[in-house]
Design an enzyme around this catalytic site. Structure first.
Site, PDB file in Angstrom:
ATOM      1  N   HIS A   5     107.408  23.927  91.311  1.00 51.72           N
ATOM      2  CA  HIS A   5     108.208  22.806  90.823  1.00 51.72           C
ATOM      3  C   HIS A   5     107.340  21.566  90.677  1.00 51.72           C
ATOM      4  CE1 HIS A   5     109.069  20.316  94.516  1.00 51.72           C
ATOM      5  NE2 HIS A   5     108.988  21.470  95.157  1.00 51.72           N
ATOM      6  N   ASP A  30     104.340  18.164  98.248  1.00 47.52           N
ATOM      7  CA  ASP A  30     105.602  18.770  97.818  1.00 47.52           C
ATOM      8  C   ASP A  30     106.064  18.151  96.499  1.00 47.52           C
ATOM      9  OD1 ASP A  30     108.013  20.056  97.705  1.00 47.52           O
ATOM     10  OD2 ASP A  30     108.974  18.833  99.242  1.00 47.52           O
ATOM     11  N   GLU A  38     113.915  20.825  90.975  1.00 46.55           N
ATOM     12  CA  GLU A  38     113.990  21.743  92.122  1.00 46.55           C
ATOM     13  C   GLU A  38     114.557  21.041  93.332  1.00 46.55           C
ATOM     14  OE1 GLU A  38     112.469  23.638  95.890  1.00 46.55           O
ATOM     15  OE2 GLU A  38     112.255  21.611  95.101  1.00 46.55           O
ATOM     16  N   GLU A  39     114.179  19.780  93.488  1.00 42.45           N
ATOM     17  CA  GLU A  39     114.575  19.043  94.680  1.00 42.45           C
ATOM     18  C   GLU A  39     116.073  18.784  94.745  1.00 42.45           C
ATOM     19  OE1 GLU A  39     112.827  18.643  97.115  1.00 42.45           O
ATOM     20  OE2 GLU A  39     110.719  18.392  96.615  1.00 42.45           O
ATOM     21  N   ASP A  86     105.062  26.601  96.568  1.00 42.07           N
ATOM     22  CA  ASP A  86     105.784  25.380  96.918  1.00 42.07           C
ATOM     23  C   ASP A  86     105.239  24.875  98.245  1.00 42.07           C
ATOM     24  OD1 ASP A  86     107.611  23.361  97.181  1.00 42.07           O
ATOM     25  OD2 ASP A  86     109.382  24.619  97.022  1.00 42.07           O
ATOM     26  N   HIS A  98     109.003  14.825 102.246  1.00 41.72           N
ATOM     27  CA  HIS A  98     110.073  14.056 101.599  1.00 41.72           C
ATOM     28  C   HIS A  98     110.028  12.581 101.942  1.00 41.72           C
ATOM     29  CE1 HIS A  98     112.889  17.642 100.578  1.00 41.72           C
ATOM     30  NE2 HIS A  98     111.727  17.671  99.958  1.00 41.72           N
TER      31      HIS A  98
END
Length: 572
Positions: free
Chosen positions: A306, A318, A350-351, A379, A479
């Site tokens: 992604h 990420d 994707e998130e 990923d 994140h």
């Protein structure tokens, strides 16, 4: 490898539209190379098949070793620059994402690939200000976003101060997961309208819990982890994040750790809860594809990662790391005359729930879907406190996941053979459908991939085996805004980049592929509490442990993606 422009173009993936400035129209390609000496056919079947390492020829290993961390970091620096010029994010449907897509498309087009994109509509979500959770009674305490609590994806907005009321809580928690808190309408029979509902994780989806609370008159919802001690996905104490999978809930919804939830369950507790969020049900973004003109178009070997970050950060691990891994593999493979067709995918949104890959698979006609014999997903491959995780395609690990399609065990064994060949340890990663391989295994396509860990804590055993620090998250910046170029482990990046390239080479030249003769139709159920790396699909029962889309690592982690707009919290 010398630069060789490719003038012929392969078939465009179903539903894809050319990227402006891309290659010429489709053309049949008949030239295929001789299969390298020593390549053996891959038998049909799953875990009982012969070792996939039989495909790790000297040529495949050399191709893998040609990929260096310096090559990969060149792409990561560019993605970092793009985020820096676009409010620190590369999230789907933002200028940072569009610039990231343009960068990747340009590099692939320059290498001679046929580059296409696929637009799709999705529900956009972002926070416009930092959330607030502050206890005002019985004593004052400010909780820290990202540490003590996290906004659920698709939370409503609101600024409320009200008493906290527990809903069918099980405290202390039982030894096994049994909580049904907030899952039944009767749980709210005595709920006082205007209070903030405190709900325990368990049994049903976050969406069900939030909707039941709102219907009962709650002014806000706090969902806390269930509380069972354990390691990896079995640990239901850490910070919980997730998605409520709908923008119809109008009140603020956050997730917390078990410790925070237990504090808030004290009778007489009153809090201020503030969430400022924006949802839009009809935003548009794109997937990106590049396909080699060489090899049999009816035997596709597909690699995906992604491209989007979460809204709150640049997403360099990420998932800039996975993006760089397959981009550099594609550039290195640009002039390979392969037996099978190579296709590279860079997924959008994707998130927010694997939305790009789900759209792609759903839009493929059955005949086109059947051509994809192997799907490899990457990923988070450079976590700073990494382990080397390989998706558990033969279901031999300790944590139950999805039922792998036949052939997935062969992919796992190929990666194991590469790590063994380069002298690196490895362990199983949970194969649960919680990253972009999920839609592929759901329709029976053999899949596999690599994952180095997200927000869960590294165990002492893992620290002894892989190095790093026990008791610290695999990626402390998961994140968050600090997921920058400084958040990358160069060794993990280089080793995994080599493994990606070696697997692509091996399957591109294989006489037979794991997906040959596979049955069609759904194979694996999706997970529960929210989409994403470690997030389960919202709306399904909560049957798995917590856990970055990537599935979690067996003895220690599961990658969370339904946690915030983006991946955010465990659960997943």
């Amino acid at each position: 490898m010398s630069l060789a422009a490719v003038s012929t173009a392969s078939a465009v993936p179903a539903g894809a539209a050319p990227v402006p400035g891309g290659g010429s129209g489709p053309a049949a390609v008949s030239a295929v190379s001789t299969v390298p000496t020593g390549v053996e056919p891959v038998p049909e079947g799953g875990g009982s098949e012969p070792p996939g390492g039989s495909l790790l020829t000297p040529d495949a290993k050399r191709f893998g070793l040609s990929i260096t961390s310096a090559d990969l970091k060149r792409h990561l620096r560019r993605l970092q620059d793009i985020a820096g010029a676009n409010d620190g994010t590369r999230a789907a449907a933002t200028p940072g994402y569009d610039a990231s897509l343009a960068y990747v498309a340009d590099r692939l087009r320059e290498a001679g690939y046929r580059v296409t994109s696929q637009e799709f509509k999705f529900s956009f979500f972002r926070e416009t200000a930092a959330p607030v959770l502050r206890r005002t009674r019985p004593s004052v305490k400010a909780y820290v976003p990202g540490t003590d609590f996290r906004t659920m994806t698709y939370s409503g907005s609101g600024d409320v101060t009200a008493p906290v009321q527990g809903v069918d809580l099980v405290l202390p928690p039982r030894r096994t997961s049994e909580s049904t808190s907030g899952c039944e309408r009767s749980d709210f029979s005595t709920f006082v309208r205007g209070n903030i509902a405190l709900i325990q994780r368990g049994t049903c989806s976050f969406q069900v819990k939030a909707e039941q609370a709102e219907a009962a008159g709650a002014s806000g919802v706090i969902i806390f982890n269930e509380g069972q001690a354990g390691e990896g996905p079995a640990d239901r104490r850490p910070l919980l994040g997730g998605s409520i999978n709908t923008s119809t809930v109008r009140i603020p919804v956050v997730g917390t750790s078990f410790a925070t939830g237990e504090e808030l369950a004290v009778p007489g507790t009153r809090v201020t809860l503030t969430v400022n969020a924006e949802s839009a049900p009809d935003r548009r973004t794109r997937n990106l594809f590049a396909e080699s003109p060489w090899g049999d178009p009816d035997k596709v070997v597909m690699l995906g990662a992604h491209l989007d970050s979460v809204m709150m950060g640049p997403g360099i691990n990420d998932n800039g790391s996975g993006t760089a891994g397959i981009l550099e593999t594609a550039l290195a493979a640009k002039s390979l005359r392969t037996k099978n067709r190579l296709r590279f995918a860079f997924w959008g949104a994707e998130e927010l729930g694997l939305l790009g890959s789900k759209h792609y698979v759903a839009a493929l006609p059955p005949a086109e879907r059947a051509k994809i014999k192997v799907y490899l997903n990457f990923d988070m491959i450079a976590s700073p406190n990494h382990v080397f995780g390989i998706y558990d395609g033969d279901s031999s690990g300790e944590v139950p996941g999805a039922t792998p399609p036949p052939g997935s065990g062969h992919i796992e064994k190929l990666f194991q053979a590469y790590f063994t060949a380069v002298g690196e340890p490895y362990q199983d990663a949970e194969f649960s459908g919680r990253s972009d391989y999920g839609p592929f295994i759901a329709v029976g396509i053999p899949s596999g991939g690599l994952f180095t860990g997200a927000e869960r804590l590294k165990t002492a055993e893992e620290a002894e085996r892989f190095g790093g620090t026990a008791g610290v998250a695999y990626d402390k910046c998961y994140h968050q805004a600090c997921d920058t170029i400084a958040n990358i482990n160069d060794k993990a990046l280089g080793v995994n980049g080599g493994a990606i390239a070696a697997a692509a080479f091996a399957y591109a030249h294989a006489l037979e592929l794991p997906g040959s003769g596979r049955p069609s139709g759904p194979q694996a159920p999706e997970g529960p509490e929210g989409p994403g790396k470690g997030a389960a699909t919202p709306g399904a029962p909560d049957t798995t442990g917590p856990g970055t889309g990537a599935g979690g690592l067996r003895p220690g982690h599961d990658h969370d993606h339904g946690h915030g707009p983006g991946h955010g919290g465990l659960l997943r």
